[in-house]
Write a protein that holds these residues in place. Structure first.
Motif, PDB file in Angstrom:
ATOM      1  N   PHE A 127     -16.340  -7.749 -25.096  1.00 39.65           N
ATOM      2  CA  PHE A 127     -15.899  -6.803 -23.795  1.00 39.65           C
ATOM      3  C   PHE A 127     -14.473  -6.717 -23.519  1.00 39.65           C
ATOM      4  N   ILE A 128     -13.792  -7.693 -23.643  1.00 38.82           N
ATOM      5  CA  ILE A 128     -12.213  -7.749 -23.350  1.00 38.82           C
ATOM      6  C   ILE A 128     -11.741  -6.810 -24.420  1.00 38.82           C
ATOM      7  N   THR A 129     -11.781  -7.334 -25.538  1.00 37.92           N
ATOM      8  CA  THR A 129     -11.417  -6.672 -26.805  1.00 37.92           C
ATOM      9  C   THR A 129     -11.560  -5.008 -26.909  1.00 37.92           C
ATOM     10  N   LYS A 130     -12.679  -4.569 -26.429  1.00 35.49           N
ATOM     11  CA  LYS A 130     -13.247  -3.320 -26.046  1.00 35.49           C
ATOM     12  C   LYS A 130     -12.109  -2.738 -25.181  1.00 35.49           C
ATOM     13  N   HIS A 131     -12.092  -3.462 -24.294  1.00 33.02           N
ATOM     14  CA  HIS A 131     -11.443  -2.525 -23.217  1.00 33.02           C
ATOM     15  C   HIS A 131      -9.560  -2.869 -23.567  1.00 33.02           C
ATOM     16  N   LEU A 132      -9.149  -3.526 -24.289  1.00 30.53           N
ATOM     17  CA  LEU A 132      -7.947  -3.667 -24.741  1.00 30.53           C
ATOM     18  C   LEU A 132      -7.464  -2.275 -25.671  1.00 30.53           C
ATOM     19  N   GLY A 133      -8.393  -2.062 -26.520  1.00 25.83           N
ATOM     20  CA  GLY A 133      -8.074  -1.095 -27.607  1.00 25.83           C
ATOM     21  C   GLY A 133      -7.207  -1.879 -28.638  1.00 25.83           C
ATOM     22  N   ASN A 134      -6.047  -1.518 -28.815  1.00 25.31           N
ATOM     23  CA  ASN A 134      -5.037  -2.218 -29.797  1.00 25.31           C
ATOM     24  C   ASN A 134      -3.757  -2.730 -28.961  1.00 25.31           C
ATOM     25  N   LYS A 135      -4.058  -2.780 -27.817  1.00 25.85           N
ATOM     26  CA  LYS A 135      -2.950  -3.502 -27.185  1.00 25.85           C
ATOM     27  C   LYS A 135      -3.071  -5.193 -27.221  1.00 25.85           C
ATOM     28  N   ARG A 136      -1.967  -5.632 -26.875  1.00 25.08           N
ATOM     29  CA  ARG A 136      -1.704  -7.165 -27.170  1.00 25.08           C
ATOM     30  C   ARG A 136      -1.716  -7.821 -25.735  1.00 25.08           C
ATOM     31  N   ALA A 137      -2.335  -8.653 -25.179  1.00 23.45           N
ATOM     32  CA  ALA A 137      -2.280  -9.445 -23.934  1.00 23.45           C
ATOM     33  C   ALA A 137      -2.714 -10.753 -23.628  1.00 23.45           C
ATOM     34  N   TRP A 138      -1.928 -11.301 -22.785  1.00 25.74           N
ATOM     35  CA  TRP A 138      -2.128 -12.863 -22.481  1.00 25.74           C
ATOM     36  C   TRP A 138      -3.562 -13.115 -22.069  1.00 25.74           C
ATOM     37  N   ILE A 139      -3.971 -14.282 -22.458  1.00 26.20           N
ATOM     38  CA  ILE A 139      -5.280 -14.866 -21.964  1.00 26.20           C
ATOM     39  C   ILE A 139      -4.743 -16.489 -21.143  1.00 26.20           C
ATOM     40  N   GLY A 140      -5.789 -16.855 -20.619  1.00 26.31           N
ATOM     41  CA  GLY A 140      -5.485 -18.201 -19.994  1.00 26.31           C
ATOM     42  C   GLY A 140      -5.637 -19.302 -20.887  1.00 26.31           C
ATOM     43  N   LEU A 141      -4.801 -19.394 -22.061  1.00 28.52           N
ATOM     44  CA  LEU A 141      -5.017 -20.526 -22.576  1.00 28.52           C
ATOM     45  C   LEU A 141      -3.764 -20.836 -23.515  1.00 28.52           C
ATOM     46  N   SER A 142      -3.516 -22.553 -23.370  1.00 28.75           N
ATOM     47  CA  SER A 142      -2.232 -22.725 -23.723  1.00 28.75           C
ATOM     48  C   SER A 142      -2.217 -24.190 -24.342  1.00 28.75           C
ATOM     49  N   ASP A 143      -1.281 -24.599 -25.196  1.00 28.59           N
ATOM     50  CA  ASP A 143      -1.202 -25.975 -25.522  1.00 28.59           C
ATOM     51  C   ASP A 143       0.205 -26.659 -25.356  1.00 28.59           C
ATOM     52  N   LYS A 144       0.950 -25.995 -24.039  1.00 33.04           N
ATOM     53  CA  LYS A 144       2.003 -26.435 -23.500  1.00 33.04           C
ATOM     54  C   LYS A 144       2.048 -27.823 -23.112  1.00 33.04           C
TER      55      LYS A 144
END
Length: 206
Positions: A127-144
């Protein structure tokens, strides 16, 4: 004399046979033309029905989509949300139009009473990939906090991942996750948190 009579009789018989064959051939042509015209009429009729049916289906789909959009706008209005949010399952999502660092993006989501998106399953990823198209976007995941231990913003460890091929590779201390512009559903990438990307907020409305 008899030979002439026989010859004339045979010639007359041949002429009748030729005449009969000719009549049958004309009749066959007329019958075939009639059949061909009937087939053309049926084809034209079927084509017209298919066109009408196709137009009807298109109009019906557009009407249904408008009704869904109207219902979604009404639901968002009750929740005090602007039309920039989209819904899926029991959550709503906001895709930004500007870019920020990972930390700034999370702060924006918190102001909207949500957080950076947590992707729980394949359907949500699609669902999210479809709505992003070819854009790059932050998601709520990290190993900081601990290198190699990827956690969501709610503190839960990563269990189902959609990393792109050799990712994550931690090049230059990449501690934040993004959905990249790589093709397919496995498109996550670890990236430097201070880089700027658009972001996706998630909020539950159940």
């Amino acid at each position: 004399m008899k030979e002439e009579i026989y010859a004339n009789a045979e010639a007359e018989a041949d002429n009748k046979a030729d005449s009969s064959d000719s009549e049958h051939s004309y009749e066959d042509v007329y019958v075939n033309e009639d059949n061909l015209q009937t087939q053309r009429d049926k084809q034209s009729e079927n084509s017209g029905e298919e066109t009408t049916r196709s137009r009807y289906n298109t109009v019906t789909e557009e009407r249904d989509q408008l009704q869904r959009d109207k219902a979604e706008l009404q639901r968002f209005s009750k929740l005090g949300l602007d039309p920039g949010w989209i819904s899926f399952s029991s959550s709503i999502y906001y895709i930004s139009n500007e870019v920020k660092t990972w930390h700034e993006s999370r702060q924006d989501c918190e102001k909207r009473e949500g957080d950076l998106v947590i992707i729980n399953n394949k359907e949500e990823q699609e669902f999210i990939t479809k709505h992003l198209g070819n854009k790059r976007a932050w998601i709520g995941l990290s190993d900081k906090d601990t290198e190699g231990e990827w956690k969501w913003v709610d503190g839960k460890p990563l269990t189902t991942a959609y990393w792109y091929e050799t990712e994550p590779n931690n090049q230059g201390d990449e501690d934040c996750a993004e959905i990249s512009d790589n093709p397919g559903m496995k498109n996550w990438n670890d990236f430097l948190c201070f880089n700027e990307r658009i972001w996706i907020c998630e909020k539950s409305y159940s």
